[in-house]
Write an enzyme that holds these catalytic residues in place. Structure first.
Site, PDB file in Angstrom:
ATOM      1  CG  MET A  30      -1.904  -1.197   1.140  1.00  0.00           C
ATOM      2  SD  MET A  30      -3.414  -0.922   2.031  1.00  0.00           S
ATOM      3  CE  MET A  30      -2.803  -0.785   3.694  1.00  0.00           C
ATOM      4  N   GLY A  31       2.148   1.105  -0.354  1.00  0.00           N
ATOM      5  CA  GLY A  31       3.028   2.262  -0.467  1.00  0.00           C
ATOM      6  C   GLY A  31       3.521   2.762   0.873  1.00  0.00           C
ATOM      7  CG  HIS A  37       6.797  -1.985   2.057  1.00  0.00           C
ATOM      8  ND1 HIS A  37       6.751  -0.808   2.766  1.00  0.00           N
ATOM      9  CD2 HIS A  37       5.572  -2.546   2.201  1.00  0.00           C
ATOM     10  CE1 HIS A  37       5.548  -0.654   3.301  1.00  0.00           C
ATOM     11  NE2 HIS A  37       4.809  -1.700   2.981  1.00  0.00           N
ATOM     12  NE  ARG A 190      -2.699   1.721   9.857  1.00  0.00           N
ATOM     13  CZ  ARG A 190      -2.886   0.649   9.084  1.00  0.00           C
ATOM     14  NH1 ARG A 190      -1.956  -0.288   9.029  1.00  0.00           N
ATOM     15  NH2 ARG A 190      -3.982   0.525   8.372  1.00  0.00           N
TER      16      ARG A 190
END
Ligand code: AMP
Length: 282
Positions: A30-31, A37, A190
């Site tokens: 989701m970037g 990632h 987040r």
């Protein structure tokens, strides 16, 4: 690095690569990318000829509007990171490309039984249906040989494994270990939403998981759960759950057994930010 925004252009390019016999490894994201990632991209690239990364903030997996709106979006930085990491293809679609009107007719409404009634499934109603929907759609679009996902989202991994079994898919699902910050906090998009004080305190999640692992020879899972929740309550956190579960069924276990993989999973609100983490115990 090739960047595609439409399904058609992406598919034309990927099918030409497949005709040349290239193996395709795919990592959906989701970037707001970080080293966690990129570890997926490195693994996908290492195992295959071509790595594909999608960046798509999937609206259907957010059960809170506020979380979707505040989800960090850093596409330019993401593209630079992917280029530097040696990634081959990025798929950066708008919502209409992933969910065109005709999608509804063919979409499968997956059921995951007991897997979706506990922990994330319980506290984020509809979340896993949204995850399964988007991963299925992205797999149909990309048609990779292998799919790379992080252990960071352990329950999501179990759900997708189950979905691939339900579909009888031959796509190989690969789990990549959790990448952590130096102090132990699991990397997450987040984390940037934490203020400096919260960021410092957030290491408590990892410390609690380590504590759980260190005492597992002397306590039952239920006792460890009580100790862990107590430990998490000492700071400003609002723990949502701490469970020790069977990795396959995601159900709480009463005892540790050699042939059952036990995982401690936790979700904690730190201010307005919800963080999850987990640790395989045996
Ligand atoms: P997300 O962008 O949060 O949807 O994550 C995309 C993929 O990256 C998922 O398979 C995650 O499990 C994985 N991932 C996210 N954070 C980490 C991390 N700290 N370590 C390893 N994998 C991660």
């Amino acid at each position: 690095m090739k960047i595609f925004k439409t399904v058609q252009e992406l598919q034309t390019y990927i099918s030409s690569l497949k005709q040349e016999g290239k193996m395709i490894g795919f990592a959906p994201t989701m970037g707001a990318l970080h080293q966690g990632h990129l570890s997926l991209i490195h693994k996908a690239k290492g195992d295959n000829d071509i790595s594909v990364c999608s960046i798509f903030v999937n609206p259907t997996q957010f059960n809170q509007k506020d979380d979707l709106e505040k989800y960090p979006r850093t596409p330019e930085k993401d593209l630079k990171m992917l280029e530097k990491a040696g990634n081959d293809i990025v798929f950066l679609p708008p919502v209409e490309e992933v969910y065109p009107p005709e999608h509804e007719k063919t979409a499968i409404d997956f059921s995951f039984g007991e897997l979706e009634t506990v922990m994330e499934g319980k506290f984020r109603p509809g979340h896993f249906k949204g995850v399964a929907q988007v991963v299925k759609r992205l797999l149909d679009i990309v048609q990779p040989h292998s799919l790379y996902m992080g252990q960071k989202d352990f329950q999501q991994f179990t759900i997708i494994q189950n979905m691939l079994e339900q579909l009888g898919s031959d796509i190989k699902l690969v789990s990549c270990p959790i990448v952590r910050e130096e102090d132990g906090l699991a990397m997450s998009s987040r984390n940037v939403r934490l203020n400096p004080k919260q960021r410092k305190e957030a290491v408590m999640l990892y410390e609690t998981l380590q504590l759980a692992k260190s005492i597992m020879d002397n306590y039952t899972p239920a006792e460890i759960k009580t100790i862990a929740l107590h430990h998490l309550q000492k700071s400003d956190f609002r723990p949502e759950y701490f469970e020790i579960v069977d990795a396959k069924r995601l159900q709480a276990i009463d005892f540790f057994e050699n042939d059952i993989k036990a995982v401690a999973c936790t979700a904690v609100w730190v201010g307005e930010v919800r963080l999850i983490d987990n640790m395989i115990l045996n």
